[in-house]
Design an enzyme around this catalytic site. Structure first.
Site, PDB file in Angstrom:
ATOM      1  N   GLU A   1       0.914  -1.112   0.112  1.00 55.99           N
ATOM      2  CA  GLU A   1      -0.072   0.040  -0.055  1.00 55.99           C
ATOM      3  C   GLU A   1       0.940   1.158  -0.116  1.00 55.99           C
ATOM      4  O   GLU A   1       0.546   2.263  -0.646  1.00 55.99           O
ATOM      5  CB  GLU A   1      -1.110  -0.020   1.323  1.00 55.99           C
ATOM      6  CG  GLU A   1      -1.849  -1.429   1.490  1.00 55.99           C
ATOM      7  CD  GLU A   1      -2.648  -1.613  -0.064  1.00 55.99           C
ATOM      8  OE1 GLU A   1      -2.759  -0.685  -0.919  1.00 55.99           O
ATOM      9  OE2 GLU A   1      -2.925  -2.740  -0.225  1.00 55.99           O
TER      10      GLU A   1
ATOM     11  N   TYR B   1      -1.453  -8.299 -11.041  1.00 65.97           N
ATOM     12  CA  TYR B   1      -0.376  -8.075 -10.041  1.00 65.97           C
ATOM     13  C   TYR B   1       0.910  -9.016 -10.333  1.00 65.97           C
ATOM     14  O   TYR B   1       2.039  -8.441 -10.110  1.00 65.97           O
ATOM     15  CB  TYR B   1      -0.803  -8.531  -8.581  1.00 65.97           C
ATOM     16  CG  TYR B   1      -2.061  -7.772  -7.968  1.00 65.97           C
ATOM     17  CD1 TYR B   1      -3.460  -7.795  -8.507  1.00 65.97           C
ATOM     18  CD2 TYR B   1      -1.836  -7.112  -6.788  1.00 65.97           C
ATOM     19  CE1 TYR B   1      -4.314  -7.070  -7.804  1.00 65.97           C
ATOM     20  CE2 TYR B   1      -2.814  -6.524  -6.181  1.00 65.97           C
ATOM     21  CZ  TYR B   1      -4.092  -6.391  -6.683  1.00 65.97           C
ATOM     22  OH  TYR B   1      -4.965  -5.688  -6.163  1.00 65.97           O
TER      23      TYR B   1
END
Ligand code: BES
Ligand code: ZN
Length: 642
Positions: free
Chosen positions: A328, A415
């Site tokens: 994040e 991803y």
């Protein structure tokens, strides 16, 4: 003067970034450019930003926990091309009370037909020309998909209600009437009130740390984001929140009873920011705080600027799952600074971030751990190829229009194939050269939207520089636009899991469960469980359970890997642990595969799934229920979320 102004606005609107913007941090433009190429058109928004675009949003809202709604006004600063008389906003289920200009004069508005994915266009007649302000009075509906209103019983402290939001990808239009598209960056401010003693936090600078009295036993909290951000990054949480500093510019918010455990797990956060800056340049957002949310938060984490939102399920007691925080944090560059213009290019956010995450992990915890996590990511990628087909259309990084959903694509592609691509490039061009380019890419496009084509053009211009031999080795277009896995793929170091893989082979040859499992790293334990054959006789699962005590695993990723294996084998002794796991957290990544696998097993699993889901559905966020409802477990019960 007026003409000059209009021309200036038009230039801003049309700035197509064909020219190289050199935007150093200090000169962050208040109004970010809109890309004008066809691949930058967002099919999930009604906005026509090249005609009229929102450049700033000022929210003035009250939280009503009883009615489960936010209500108040959104004042939007709109920049329109000369002659354009209306602005088109996105909305989904909003109750619009009225729209005025800045003087309170009513403006004409209409809500168009509702599309299940996009919501409804909110068309507002503009009061004038050029830059102008419109003020929308509205409230959200109780089932607004971005918002989850928790009862006190659903919190850790059990005493106060709680609100949390999730904007990505297209949910913020259920509580904010604006142009909800990642390529239309907006600055924003907010003044939000809540009943005492609740605190409010948002994804921007906190202007009133303790709030201000707002009458009626309420407090007002004010926030500001003076850098243009994609609107999916506006986020709010409110509840009984406590804060603890982690470092000079880092800290953690959570419920008071969670604070010690959360702060201990997050002790390395400041070091992560330092490592990230050393890799790819300054952290440009001021503070980096995180909030550890109640367990119903539907994601592992969400990169809301200045305030990462985190699931509590990453707390393992040994920092073994803090890759989530590195991830994040990395989005503060890849995603929040340089942002996919449309969700068809979400690999530009998530693939770059997964690569960057691994580099942060290497810097903090060493190459050994990073290599193991890289190998797990490659396992995920291979799983996606098995599920989608080696050359399935969904194995492309840049998704074709037909395949693109606002969710992006399969995680193992977006991803993990994304990160594998960048690792392949890194290994071909050399780390130093790759890092220099990536750092300069973040500088060149800070606070701007990005597409696959634009990324490739920049990479060729600034790194490949016409080197035909290098170009040939890289297979760039194949990686970005073609399905499948190009032949030059960089493989993970087989030594990373050499010992574990031996234990798997020994078990498969009829041997017992491994010794010393308790001392293995979390990645090793996950690798062991996920490498076992998907079908195992009950007696073999009994052996594993007797020795490894997997039903009691305190690490949620290990437990998840085990429960998937258990469900695939109708392993009854795992059902109580499974029930507990699904009932005590609502993270979609964990809940969805387990309930789906149960539901697809008509005889053994489906009744279990139906029994559990009937009990847990009410405590999940709409992000989690919107997929699970499609399984038809709650027959008769209508979804209230879409
Ligand atoms: N931005 C994503 C979460 C997201 C993705 C929300 C797509 C909505 C649509 C976030 O950064 C993320 O990737 N979270 C992962 C964790 C990560 C370590 C892979 C998650 O939630 O599991
Ligand atoms: Zn992410």
């Amino acid at each position: 003067m007026l003409r000059a102004l209009t021309a200036a606005f038009a230039a801003l609107l049309l700035a197509s970034c064909q020219t190289e913007p050199a935007a150093p941090a200090a000169e962050t433009p208040q109004v970010a450019p809109i890309l004008d190429t066809p691949d930058a058109v967002d099919p999930y928004s009604y906005a026509k930003p090249l005609d009229a675009r929102v450049a700033n949003v000022d929210l003035d809202l009250a939280l009503d926990f009883d009615a489960k709604r936010v209500s108040g006004t959104a004042a939007l600063d709109v920049i329109a091309r000369p002659g354009i008389r209306e602005v088109i906003l996105d909305s989904k289920g909003l109750d619009i009370g009225g729209v005025t200009d800045s003087e309170g004069k009513p403006l004409k508005w209409t809500l168009g037909a509702v599309d299940p994915a996009k919501g409804a266009p909110l068309n507002v007649a503009l009061p004038g020309d050029g830059k102008q302000r419109i003020i929308i009075r509205y409230n959200s509906k109780p089932d607004a998909a971005a918002l989850q209103w928790l009862t006190p019983e659903q919190t850790a402290g059990k005493k106060y209600p709680y609100l949390l939001s999730q904007g990505q990808p297209t949910l913020n239009r259920t509580w904010i009437p604006t142009q909800d598209s990642p390529g239309i960056r907006q600055t924003w401010t907010a003044k939000v009130t809540a009943p005492e003693p609740l605190k409010i936090v948002m994804s921007g600078e906190r202007l009133t740390p303790d709030g201000e009295p707002a009458g009626d036993g309420r407090r007002a909290f004010r926030f500001r984001m003076d850098k243009p951000v994609a609107p999916y990054l506006i986020a709010i949480a409110a509840g009984d929140l406590a804060f603890r500093e982690l470092g000079p510019r880092t800290g953690v918010w959570t419920e008071p009873v969670m604070l010690d455990r959360a702060a201990a797990e997050l002790a390395d956060t400041e070091k992560m920011v330092e490592a990230a800056e050393k890799l790819y340049g300054p952290y440009r957002w001021g503070r980096y705080d995180v909030i550890v949310l109640p367990p119903s938060f539907p994601y592992g984490g969400m990169e809301n600027p200045t305030l990462t939102f985190l699931t509590p399920t990453f707390i393992a007691g040994d920092k073994s799952l803090v890759g989530l925080v590195a991830h994040e944090l990395a989005h503060s560059w890849s995603g929040n600074l340089v942002t996919n213009a449309t969700w068809a290019d979400s690999w530009l956010n998530e693939g770059f971030t997964s690569y960057f995450e691994n580099r942060i992990m290497e810097a903090l915890y060493g190459a050994g751990r990073a290599k193991q996590e890289e190998a797990l990511s490659v396992d995920e990628m291979e799983k996606a190829f098995r599920e989608e087909g080696q050359n399935g259309p969904n194995t492309r990084l840049h998704l074709a229009k037909e395949e693109a959903s606002p969710e992006g694509g399969a995680g193992g592609i977006v991803y993990d194939k994304g990160a594998t691509f960048l690792r392949t490039v890194e290994r071909i061009v050399g780390r130093e050269r790759f890092d220099a380019w990536l750092r300069s890419y973040f500088d060149r496009y800070a606070f701007q939207p990005m597409t696959s084509a634009k990324f490739l053009a920049d990479f060729r211009k600034n790194l490949v520089k016409g080197d035909a031999e290098l170009e040939k080795k890289l297979l760039l277009d194949q990686w970005v636009y073609e399905p499948g896995l190009p032949a030059n793929v960089a493989r993970p170091d087989p030594a990373a899991f050499a010992e574990v893989d031996k234990s798997v082979a020994a078990f498969n040859a009829g041997g017992g469960a491994p010794n010393g499992f308790g001392d293995w790293t979390t990645a090793e334990r996950i690798r062991f469980i996920t490498s076992l054959p998907r079908k195992l006789p009950t007696a073999r699962l009994d052996e594993l359970e007797a020795k490894l005590r997997l039903n009691e695993a305190g690490n949620n990723e290990v437990l998840f890997a085990w429960l998937q294996l258990a469900v695939a084998n109708r392993y009854d002794p795992a059902v109580p642990a499974l029930d507990k796991f699904i009932s005590t957290q609502g993270r979609r990544k964990f809940v969805r595969p387990l309930i789906t696998a149960l539901a697809e097993d008509q005889q053994w699993g489906r009744p279990i799934a139906a029994r559990i889901y009937a009990r847990t559905r009410g405590s999940y966020h709409a992000v989690t229920t919107s997929d699970l409802d499609k399984l038809g477990l709650n027959s008769g019960a209508k979804s209230t979320n879409l």
